[in-house]
Motif scaffolding. Sequence first.
Motif, PDB file in Angstrom:
ATOM      1  N   MET A   1      18.137 -20.738  -5.265  1.00 35.07           N
ATOM      2  CA  MET A   1      17.948 -19.583  -4.404  1.00 35.07           C
ATOM      3  C   MET A   1      16.473 -19.233  -4.236  1.00 35.07           C
ATOM      4  O   MET A   1      16.071 -18.087  -4.346  1.00 35.07           O
ATOM      5  CB  MET A   1      18.660 -18.350  -5.005  1.00 35.07           C
ATOM      6  N   THR A   2      15.664 -20.253  -4.067  1.00 32.74           N
ATOM      7  CA  THR A   2      14.273 -19.936  -3.735  1.00 32.74           C
ATOM      8  C   THR A   2      13.931 -20.602  -2.414  1.00 32.74           C
ATOM      9  O   THR A   2      14.495 -21.627  -2.051  1.00 32.74           O
ATOM     10  CB  THR A   2      13.299 -20.473  -4.805  1.00 32.74           C
ATOM     11  N   GLY A 181       0.495 -15.826 -13.085  1.00 32.08           N
ATOM     12  CA  GLY A 181       1.461 -14.735 -12.920  1.00 32.08           C
ATOM     13  C   GLY A 181       1.607 -14.341 -11.461  1.00 32.08           C
ATOM     14  O   GLY A 181       2.718 -14.103 -10.973  1.00 32.08           O
ATOM     15  N   ILE A 182       0.486 -14.310 -10.755  1.00 24.78           N
ATOM     16  CA  ILE A 182       0.511 -13.954  -9.327  1.00 24.78           C
ATOM     17  C   ILE A 182       1.325 -14.983  -8.539  1.00 24.78           C
ATOM     18  O   ILE A 182       2.146 -14.631  -7.689  1.00 24.78           O
ATOM     19  CB  ILE A 182      -0.931 -13.837  -8.776  1.00 24.78           C
ATOM     20  N   THR A 184       3.714 -16.979  -9.723  1.00 22.16           N
ATOM     21  CA  THR A 184       5.122 -16.766 -10.103  1.00 22.16           C
ATOM     22  C   THR A 184       5.719 -15.587  -9.339  1.00 22.16           C
ATOM     23  O   THR A 184       6.813 -15.674  -8.778  1.00 22.16           O
ATOM     24  CB  THR A 184       5.223 -16.477 -11.616  1.00 22.16           C
ATOM     25  N   ALA A 185       4.996 -14.481  -9.325  1.00 22.90           N
ATOM     26  CA  ALA A 185       5.497 -13.263  -8.673  1.00 22.90           C
ATOM     27  C   ALA A 185       5.685 -13.480  -7.176  1.00 22.90           C
ATOM     28  O   ALA A 185       6.715 -13.106  -6.607  1.00 22.90           O
ATOM     29  CB  ALA A 185       4.538 -12.106  -8.936  1.00 22.90           C
ATOM     30  N   CYS A 188       8.749 -14.977  -6.100  1.00 25.06           N
ATOM     31  CA  CYS A 188       9.928 -14.107  -6.248  1.00 25.06           C
ATOM     32  C   CYS A 188       9.943 -12.967  -5.230  1.00 25.06           C
ATOM     33  O   CYS A 188      10.853 -12.138  -5.254  1.00 25.06           O
ATOM     34  CB  CYS A 188       9.954 -13.486  -7.647  1.00 25.06           C
ATOM     35  N   ARG A 189       8.939 -12.873  -4.375  1.00 23.95           N
ATOM     36  CA  ARG A 189       8.896 -11.752  -3.431  1.00 23.95           C
ATOM     37  C   ARG A 189      10.081 -11.802  -2.476  1.00 23.95           C
ATOM     38  O   ARG A 189      10.339 -12.834  -1.846  1.00 23.95           O
ATOM     39  CB  ARG A 189       7.602 -11.775  -2.619  1.00 23.95           C
ATOM     40  N   VAL A 190      10.757 -10.678  -2.363  1.00 21.65           N
ATOM     41  CA  VAL A 190      11.932 -10.607  -1.496  1.00 21.65           C
ATOM     42  C   VAL A 190      11.565 -10.969  -0.051  1.00 21.65           C
ATOM     43  O   VAL A 190      12.314 -11.682   0.616  1.00 21.65           O
ATOM     44  CB  VAL A 190      12.576  -9.203  -1.602  1.00 21.65           C
ATOM     45  N   ILE A 193      11.899 -14.726   0.213  1.00 22.71           N
ATOM     46  CA  ILE A 193      13.117 -15.479  -0.130  1.00 22.71           C
ATOM     47  C   ILE A 193      14.411 -14.814   0.313  1.00 22.71           C
ATOM     48  O   ILE A 193      15.487 -15.384   0.147  1.00 22.71           O
ATOM     49  CB  ILE A 193      13.176 -15.766  -1.654  1.00 22.71           C
ATOM     50  N   LYS A 194      14.287 -13.638   0.932  1.00 22.64           N
ATOM     51  CA  LYS A 194      15.461 -12.862   1.323  1.00 22.64           C
ATOM     52  C   LYS A 194      16.441 -13.672   2.170  1.00 22.64           C
ATOM     53  O   LYS A 194      17.642 -13.720   1.881  1.00 22.64           O
ATOM     54  CB  LYS A 194      14.969 -11.648   2.122  1.00 22.64           C
ATOM     55  N   ILE A 197      18.341 -16.244   0.221  1.00 21.25           N
ATOM     56  CA  ILE A 197      19.354 -15.645  -0.656  1.00 21.25           C
ATOM     57  C   ILE A 197      20.567 -15.204   0.159  1.00 21.25           C
ATOM     58  O   ILE A 197      21.705 -15.513  -0.189  1.00 21.25           O
ATOM     59  CB  ILE A 197      18.763 -14.432  -1.413  1.00 21.25           C
ATOM     60  N   LEU A 198      20.318 -14.501   1.248  1.00 23.14           N
ATOM     61  CA  LEU A 198      21.449 -13.990   2.033  1.00 23.14           C
ATOM     62  C   LEU A 198      22.223 -15.149   2.666  1.00 23.14           C
ATOM     63  O   LEU A 198      23.446 -15.116   2.711  1.00 23.14           O
ATOM     64  CB  LEU A 198      20.969 -12.966   3.066  1.00 23.14           C
TER      65      LEU A 198
ATOM     66  N   ASN B 164      11.308  -5.265  -4.101  1.00 26.14           N
ATOM     67  CA  ASN B 164      10.084  -6.044  -3.957  1.00 26.14           C
ATOM     68  C   ASN B 164      10.283  -7.502  -4.370  1.00 26.14           C
ATOM     69  O   ASN B 164       9.723  -8.407  -3.770  1.00 26.14           O
ATOM     70  CB  ASN B 164       8.956  -5.453  -4.814  1.00 26.14           C
ATOM     71  N   TYR B 165      11.064  -7.692  -5.431  1.00 18.59           N
ATOM     72  CA  TYR B 165      11.205  -9.034  -6.001  1.00 18.59           C
ATOM     73  C   TYR B 165      12.670  -9.356  -6.292  1.00 18.59           C
ATOM     74  O   TYR B 165      13.466  -8.453  -6.562  1.00 18.59           O
ATOM     75  CB  TYR B 165      10.435  -9.141  -7.333  1.00 18.59           C
ATOM     76  N   ALA B 166      13.006 -10.630  -6.258  1.00 22.85           N
ATOM     77  CA  ALA B 166      14.326 -11.093  -6.674  1.00 22.85           C
ATOM     78  C   ALA B 166      14.151 -12.194  -7.714  1.00 22.85           C
ATOM     79  O   ALA B 166      13.346 -13.106  -7.523  1.00 22.85           O
ATOM     80  CB  ALA B 166      15.092 -11.629  -5.467  1.00 22.85           C
ATOM     81  N   GLY B 181       5.607 -12.524 -15.156  1.00 22.03           N
ATOM     82  CA  GLY B 181       4.658 -12.865 -14.093  1.00 22.03           C
ATOM     83  C   GLY B 181       4.528 -11.735 -13.086  1.00 22.03           C
ATOM     84  O   GLY B 181       3.422 -11.410 -12.648  1.00 22.03           O
ATOM     85  N   ILE B 182       5.655 -11.135 -12.740  1.00 26.50           N
ATOM     86  CA  ILE B 182       5.643 -10.026 -11.777  1.00 26.50           C
ATOM     87  C   ILE B 182       4.827  -8.850 -12.325  1.00 26.50           C
ATOM     88  O   ILE B 182       4.013  -8.257 -11.618  1.00 26.50           O
ATOM     89  CB  ILE B 182       7.093  -9.595 -11.435  1.00 26.50           C
ATOM     90  N   ALA B 185       1.154  -9.753 -12.202  1.00 28.99           N
ATOM     91  CA  ALA B 185       0.671  -9.723 -10.818  1.00 28.99           C
ATOM     92  C   ALA B 185       0.504  -8.282 -10.334  1.00 28.99           C
ATOM     93  O   ALA B 185      -0.519  -7.933  -9.726  1.00 28.99           O
ATOM     94  CB  ALA B 185       1.627 -10.482  -9.910  1.00 28.99           C
TER      95      ALA B 185
END
Lengths: 211, 211
Positions: A1-2, A181-182, A184-185, A188-190, A193-194, A197-198, B164-166, B181-182, B185
């Motif tokens: 789901m990415t 970390g940035i 990685t984050a 994961c930002r919606v 990847i929204k 996922i949907l 913001n994140y998933a 990570g989030i 960040a």
Amino acid sequence: MTNNKGLLIVVSGPSGAGKGTICKALLEKHDDLFISVSATTRQPRAGEVDGVNYHFITKEDFIKRVEQKDFLEYAEVYGNYYGTPKSRVEEMIDSGKNVILEIDIQGALKVKENFKEGVFIFILPPSMEELKQRIIKRGSETPESLMRRFKSAYQEINYISKYNYAVVNDVVDVAVSKVEGIITAEKCRVDRIKDTILDSKEGLIHEQLYD
Amino acid sequence: MTNNKGLLIVVSGPSGAGKGTICKALLEKHDDLFISVSATTRQPRAGEVDGVNYHFITKEDFIKRVEQKDFLEYAEVYGNYYGTPKSRVEEMIDSGKNVILEIDIQGALKVKENFKEGVFIFILPPSMEELKQRIIKRGSETPESLMRRFKSAYQEINYISKYNYAVVNDVVDVAVSKVEGIITAEKCRVDRIKDTILDSKEGLIHEQLYD
């Protein structure tokens, strides 16, 4: 789901902040990170490899590509052109690769105009005093050029508000782990990847909700 | 050069996604993370400690605090009130502590109205099938209530765009490192630290630019 798209990670900041050191460490640690290689019209120096240090191209080619809007940014320095090839970066990102672009502040601001979805990271020196020491250590500067570089670095920090993130480069390992970390984050930002996922959720409903 | 304020990290998602497991692991690993303890009007159960499991308060107190707008969100469940105390969270954040709030989706959406600067993380199950298995494993569900929970979880995923994140909770350690990570960040976001950086820069100019 990415999302399968890669990221454009723009590592920028004043000269002497240490962006080169950070990028080098990141590239050594992560196989899934790639550096964006600039195109240039200047002659290769001894030991420089085409496609590694630069893509060495003719001035005619360069100008044609400027006209085709195939640079995320470009600049002329002492009669030579330097640019970040747009199509190459986009190909890598579309194939899921994360691309690092190490670039000065003027360049980064131009890239932002052409690639808003990039991740813009401003590397800061731990203090202005430390920045001065680093510029001095690089040597071969007259007091005047040193002061000019330092003042320019000082003024450039005002552009920080155009960036998404700021990382203080005090201890290199700490700064590198912050950039990690940035990355990685951002993965994961919606926003990014929204849709994936949907979509994948829709695909599952008939198979699994009622069986 | 970092902002001294802490973060409110809202860990949310459908039941069965595993947000509790992730929060527990984060709190065990990081001394600088604190959980937000809810206030409730229900009676303490055996072994529950005031201030640890919940802040146990009277219904009168609760209603007074609702009127004073001292909850980031609250809800009534089977005649008892539960709420996230606003002043406590704000005190912790102002003193530089990072606060984790583990909460369902409805609660998280209310928190967002009252605390926009929070970091909203949606925990996703690896697949709808896995979510179903996890809900089944918790046991004590009739087929009807299981289906109700599952459908509700399925529908709740649509709220992901408010976050913001998933983070997909497939392997717990991986999910935990993504949340780490989030947090890293978010601490580097220019929006959060810009003023501190520009202030500290101003403070340096006269001391160091010209000495």
